[in-house]
Design an enzyme around this catalytic site. Structure first.
Site: not given
Ligand SMILES: Cc1ncc(C[n+]2csc(CCOP(=O)(O)OP(=O)(O)O)c2C)c(N)n1
Lengths: 222, 606
Positions: B155-156, B93, B516, B205
């Protein structure tokens, strides 16, 4: 291999002269203003439907607005309810509260009340009834009414401004207070002045105003 | 079968498991839809709440809906079965919400997502919150347990309106079969009008199953909802005067420019008065980045020249931006010499983060036209424009890509850009790859940049590409620039892209890190790579093949152009696993809360 980009380093770059304060307002002599929190009353006319109170209270908590009291009740129109909120915030915060409240779909109109608005609270004070005459005398002094009494306790109803209720509570404390219940504040604008209008259009002008602080005076109770 | 389903009496066992228990026990037994309902065409009168819901969507012109089936939403799906609306079954979803969100960004019309009660609804929440932060038009329809069970921990059951209240523009618990269609119409109108945003209708529902012959009302916002179109004339005049007298003017275009269809008006205004233009991240595409006046994106990973211009301007015409902290950096040092003219349709954005000296509440296009009429002479800013051009060359976005080093991500982004047409839609996940996709792709058209800005949701890229693909023109390319970590979060949606044969090219910039985070750890946590080293990544090209998509792999520069061409030429979903330099970092960078003018160009400057 090079890591990073070329260009003048931070210390070699020109820096501007200006500065803003924490509220994003530019600090220059003309607009400089310190914003201390002030206490004010905001009245909102809302659709009388389920969930509207949680809309409003949720808005306050998730935006971290400091809320002192919040009351809600029906109005002359059964499809409308009035919410009265007492807040203590600096001016930009009060502006934000009004705007955020207006954004809620079930909210019809919002207004910050003038400092001279009528403000009332109700308190029920249950005291020990060891000295019934004196209790009655104090109740009288504050225009209170005894609504329940038994050999052990007396419960007095007081309405008035916050200061008056606080003073009464203070005086009653000599008898030994068992319980207190207070309603929080409700308010209406004076005379023909509309508190929070039936029409949402009111308020738009206020948003457009360039003098961003309609009330500089803090609302003291009358 | 769940524990509770096991308690169903034999007489009920021919019915579908979980939801039927609640139904059969409901005090007001509801009528089953007419047996020959399936043969009815959409112009037939509605016979139950669910049909009224679907009719409301049809009246609103909805073409696609994204969702996952389930007990409580089943009546709505049953009604959809007879409808011309094309339902795209997603694998999760969350992806349905992202796909609908991207559909909304690209088409400008609300995207529709559906989920069942409980876990279906909670899985939507991330996508709804994402749409809320980015003001994307979206309508979520969630199933709910029958009214008589609400509040009993059935439920749910989840309090879906409660859970989504803080992340929706408005939400409604539908309680009346005669009203439910109109509730949906209203949700559609609200999602689209004024400042767009996500709305939700929770559909018990029994309400959708109950008989009704009430056709939904036309999409119309409630009478308490008011949008101011034109800004106050006096303030427009004052702002115009300020602009005429500016010596260092900039325009700052936010996502609201694109949503308000004001890109054209802004372009004309900027070009006529020769005002340098900066965009926020959601504003990318509002102004052509290949134009001389374009300074591109400002903020944490904005260009050095945009950040110099934003810091040194004396007048800022900011349109449709909420001054997010990733843009402003520290408030104290944001455009500290500038008087701010702020145009926004949402009064609450005015002076929320940055004080507006000239608040102009109104529709972006209308207000820019008002300003256009009011500004009689262009600002004298020749010197300033020359300075901006100088900054462009001082802080150019150049990078080294030596043949003997691992592939640099910037090179891949540029190669993809070169291989595709100007109107190509780019979607991304969140992380370094997203920033490279901002910096090294030259955007020239609105609604071609589809990313998660405010919430920063990893996993956004692929489902967004699905939604974008369905909203885009047939001859428009859709490219997803993803990170390995982000891709891993929603890659099950490849199954959907394969089933629907969607022509999407995913380039996974694979650094085997959640890069990042690794970049921040290098800069601020002494290089301690706590839980950011993802050297257990699958081979994405093979994984793509397992799903039935085309898989490609890039290991060095020789492969880049050719592989990209092949992947783009493939008619259907393709995934390129691009093994990039694992140590590459994003520059420039303004540390959070920092001074935009003090951006770091290298790690030692952090
Ligand atoms: C759902 C979610 N969990 C954690 C984060 C924290 N976060 C921000 S950037 C990042 C790294 C992303 O890694 P990747 O997709 O491999 O991209 P890259 O930076 O290596 O290009 C994380 C963990 C986030 N933005 N979203």
């Amino acid at each position: 291999m090079k890591r990073g980009l070329d260009g003048p380093a931070p210390e070699e770059r020109p820096t501007p002269a200006g500065r803003r304060n924490k509220q994003g307002i530019r600090i220059d002599p003309e607009v400089e203003a310190t914003h201390d929190p002030r206490r004010t009353v905001i009245s909102a006319l809302v659709k009388h439907e389920p969930g509207v109170l949680s809309d409003v209270s949720g808005l306050f908590s998730r935006r971290q607005f400091n809320i002192e009291s919040l009351t809600v009740g029906p109005t002359e129109d059964e499809e409308r309810a009035r919410i009265t909120v007492v807040v203590e915030e600096p001016d930009p915060g009060i502006d934000q509260i009004k705007k955020q409240l207006r954004k809620l779909v079930p909210v019809i109109s919002v207004r910050e009340l003038e400092p001279d608005a009528m403000r009332r609270e109700l308190a029920l004070v249950k005291v020990a009834a060891d000295r019934p005459d004196q209790v009655a005398a104090v109740a009288d002094m504050y225009g209170g009414k005894t609504v329940d009494s038994c050999p052990e306790t007396a419960t007095i109803e007081i309405t008035g401004t916050r200061q008056k209720i606080e003073a009464a509570v203070e005086t009653f404390s000599q008898f030994g207070i068992r319980e207190i219940s207070r309603t929080g504040l409700t308010a209406l604008a004076r005379s023909t002045d509309e508190t929070a209008a039936q029409s949402p259009a009111v308020g738009t002008e206020e948003m457009n105003r360039q003098d961003k602080h309609p009330h500089t005076q803090t609302a003291d109770d009358d | 079968m769940s524990e509770r389903a096991a308690k169903v009496t034999p007489a009920e066992t021919d019915e579908q498991d979980d939801d039927q228990i609640t139904d059969s026990a409901a005090p007001d037994a509801v009528t089953e839809p007419d047996a020959d309902a399936a043969s009815e065409s959409t112009t037939e009168p509605v016979t139950n709440g669910a049909q009224s819901v679907v009719r409301a969507l049809e009246n609103a012109g909805v073409e696609y809906a994204f969702g996952v089936q389930g007990g409580a939403i089943m009546p709505v799906y049953d009604a959809l079965y007879d409808s011309e609306i094309y339902h795209v079954t997603m694998a999760h979803e969350q992806a349905a919400a992202h796909a609908a969100d991207a559909y909304g960004i690209v088409s400008g019309e609300p995207g529709i997502c559906l989920a069942t009660s409980g876990p279906g609804a909670t899985n939507l929440v991330t996508g709804i919150a994402d749409a809320d932060m980015d003001s994307d038009p979206l309508v979520a329809l969630t199933g709910q347990v029958p009214t008589a069970f609400v509040g009993n921990d059935a439920f749910q059951e989840t309090d879906t309106t409660g859970v989504t209240k803080p992340v929706t523009k408005d939400n409604t618990f539908a309680s009346d079969p005669d009203r439910v269609g109109s509730d949906v119409s209203e949700a559609f109108a609200l999602a689209r009008e004024g400042r767009p945003g996500p709305t939700l209708v929770d559909l018990p529902k029994d309400v959708t199953k109950s008989e009704t012959d009430r056709e939904p009302d036309e999409p119309k916002t409630p009478d308490t909802y008011h949008v101011q179109e034109r800004a106050n004339a006096e303030i427009v005049a004052a702002a115009a005067e300020r602009l005429e007298n500016a010596t260092r003017p900039v325009m700052l275009l936010g996502g609201g420019v694109i949503k308000g269809e004001a890109s054209e008006a802004c372009r004309e205004f900027a070009i006529e008065h020769e005002i340098p233009v900066i965009t926020t991240m959601p504003g990318i595409g509002a102004f052509p980045e290949d134009h001389e006046l374009s300074m591109e994106m400002a903020g944490m990973h904005g260009t050095g020249y945009a950040n110099m211009a934003i810091t040194h301007c004396d007048t800022m015409l900011a349109i449709g931006t909420r001054f997010d902290d990733r843009l402003t950096g520290g408030i104290e040092t944001f455009a500290p010499d500038a008087e701010i003219i702020h145009v926004d349709i949402d009064p609450a954005e005015i002076s929320k983060n940055i004080h507006a000296d000239y608040p102009l509440i109104g529709d972006a296009e209308t207000v820019v036209e008002q300003l256009s009429t009011a500004v009689e002479t262009s600002p004298e800013a020749k010197k300033w424009r020359a300075q901006c051009q100088q900054w462009k060359s001082d802080y150019s976005m150049a990078y080294d890509a030596p043949e003997d080093e691992p592939v640099q991500p910037e090179f891949v982004v540029e190669a993809l850009d070169e291989a595709t047409a100007d109107d190509t839609i780019v979607t991304t996940g969140v992380g370094q790859h997203q920033m490279w996709a901002c910096q090294y792709w030259t955007y020239t058209e609105p609604r071609t940049w589809v990313s998660s800005h405010g919430l920063g949701t990893m996993g956004y890229g692929l489902p967004a590409a699905i939604g974008a693909r369905l909203a885009a023109d047939d001859d428009q390319d859709v490219v997803c620039i993803d990170g390995d970590g982000s891709f891993l979060m929603t890659l099950q949606e490849l199954s959907v892209a394969v089933r629907e044969n969607l022509d999407i090219t995913v380039a996974v910039l694979n650094n085997e890190y959640i890069g990042m985070v690794r970049q921040w750890q290098d800069a601020f946590f002494g290089g301690r790579h706590a839980a950011s080293d993802y050297n257990w990544m699958p081979e994405f090209d093979k994984l793509a093949e397992a799903f039935g998509a085309a898989g490609f792999r890039i290991d060095d520069y020789d492969d880049v152009a050719e592989t990209i061409e092949e992947a783009l030429a493939y008619d259907g979903p393709s995934v390129i696993d691009v093994h990039i330099d694992p140590d590459a970092n994003v520059y420039p960078m303004v540390p959070s809360g920092g001074d935009n003018g003090q951006f770091a160009l290298t790690e030692d400057q952090l």
